[in-house]
Design an enzyme around this catalytic site. Structure first.
Site, mmCIF file in Angstrom:
data_model
loop_
_atom_site.group_PDB
_atom_site.id
_atom_site.type_symbol
_atom_site.label_atom_id
_atom_site.label_comp_id
_atom_site.label_asym_id
_atom_site.label_seq_id
_atom_site.Cartn_x
_atom_site.Cartn_y
_atom_site.Cartn_z
ATOM 1 N N GLU A 40 -23.380 39.509 -60.139
ATOM 2 C CA GLU A 40 -23.564 39.601 -58.685
ATOM 3 C C GLU A 40 -24.930 40.210 -58.382
ATOM 4 O OE1 GLU A 40 -21.157 41.887 -55.035
ATOM 5 O OE2 GLU A 40 -21.118 42.693 -57.068
ATOM 6 N N LYS A 108 -18.949 36.495 -49.788
ATOM 7 C CA LYS A 108 -17.993 37.536 -50.174
ATOM 8 C C LYS A 108 -17.178 38.025 -48.987
ATOM 9 C CE LYS A 108 -17.994 42.019 -52.594
ATOM 10 N NZ LYS A 108 -18.894 43.054 -53.164
ATOM 11 N N CYS A 145 -16.755 40.493 -57.344
ATOM 12 C CA CYS A 145 -16.677 41.943 -57.535
ATOM 13 C C CYS A 145 -15.458 42.576 -56.864
ATOM 14 C CB CYS A 145 -17.984 42.572 -57.073
ATOM 15 S SG CYS A 145 -18.292 44.228 -57.764
#
Length: 266
Positions: A40, A108, A145
């Site tokens: 990421e 995200k 994540c």
């Protein structure tokens, strides 16, 4: 399917990071990988200046992403970069490339406003779920994540057909954080009987610890805190055997969550 996870320390210079990515992709290809996952936030990072990621964000047609497109010939390539949102923040954007084309994007959803951090200060959240794509007969879902702490997201991907869940990350160091990372990856694998691939950035703030988890929650390949690649071959037969042995997706009693999927198309 042969897979490779790359981890490295992201520098403040996007040019240097592009060169590192290209080198790891070339090494992954030489090792026979068909799916290559990088961490990421690989465009640019400066641990001494949290706002550096905002100032250095680039559009998807900028030189960093454009520089990676040719390297995706013959493979599926997954990574996350910072893309300006046009309103003073950026989207943490997962990019999927295949055979020289950008085939899917995911912004995200879950922002890391936890452990005294506040990602939402700089990052605008996405509003659509990631896609599930197919490579070499195996279906692949995606998370980024902090998403891995939300089991309903992985369950959605599994119910959408995912055999593999890919998780680019920059997992912050801290008390027990390495343990959290392994537990969360293993839990998402075991509760959904999927392979889970976590690729971590390994700079001074983040733990690295890239690992591949099998559908019964066992770590089958891993790397510590140093730059490099993790290789493994994922066997569809072992996936089917795990799902026959532990048919949790069939045995569940709760309805699927009501969620709106992304089309995954650019």
């Amino acid at each position: 399917m042969r897979v490779a996870l790359g981890q490295f320390a992201v520098s403040p210079s996007w040019e240097d990071n592009l060169a590192l990515c290209l080198a790891q992709i070339a090494e992954a290809k030489a090792g026979g990988a068909r799916l290559v996952v990088l961490p990421e936030g690989i465009l640019a990072r400066d641990p001494s200046d949290p706002d550096h990621v905002l100032r250095t964000a680039q559009p998807l047609d900028g030189p960093f992403v454009s520089g990676l497109l040719p390297a995706s010939e013959g493979i599926m390539l997954v990574f996350c970069v910072n893309v300006p949102d046009g309103a003073g923040r950026f989207h943490n954007t997962l990019v999927v490339m295949h055979d020289g084309l950008c085939v899917a994007l995911y912004q995200k959803l879950h922002l890391y406003d936890a452990f005294a951090m506040q990602e939402s200060r700089l990052i605008a959240p996405g509003h659509e779920l990631p896609p599930v794509l197919t490579l070499d007969g195996m279906k692949i879902g995606f998370m980024t994540c902090y998403d891995v702490r939300f089991p309903e997201m992985a369950r959605y991907l599994a119910l959408a057909g995912a055999d593999i869940i890919v998780v680019p990350a920059a997992w912050l160091r801290g008390p027990a954080k390495e343990r959290h990372w392994e537990i969360m990856l293993a839990a998402r694998a075991l509760e959904n009987t999927c392979f889970v691939l976590g690729a971590g950035e390994c700079g001074p703030q983040n733990i690295g610890n890239s690992m591949i988890i099998d559908p019964l929650g066992v770590v089958i390949a891993a790397r510590g805190a140093t730059p490099g690649l993790v290789f493994e071959t994922l066997d569809p037969a072992s996936l089917q055997k795990a799902r026959q042995t532990l048919p949790v997706l069939q045995n569940r009693r709760f309805a699927a969550p009501v969620l709106s999927p992304s089309s995954g198309k650019t």
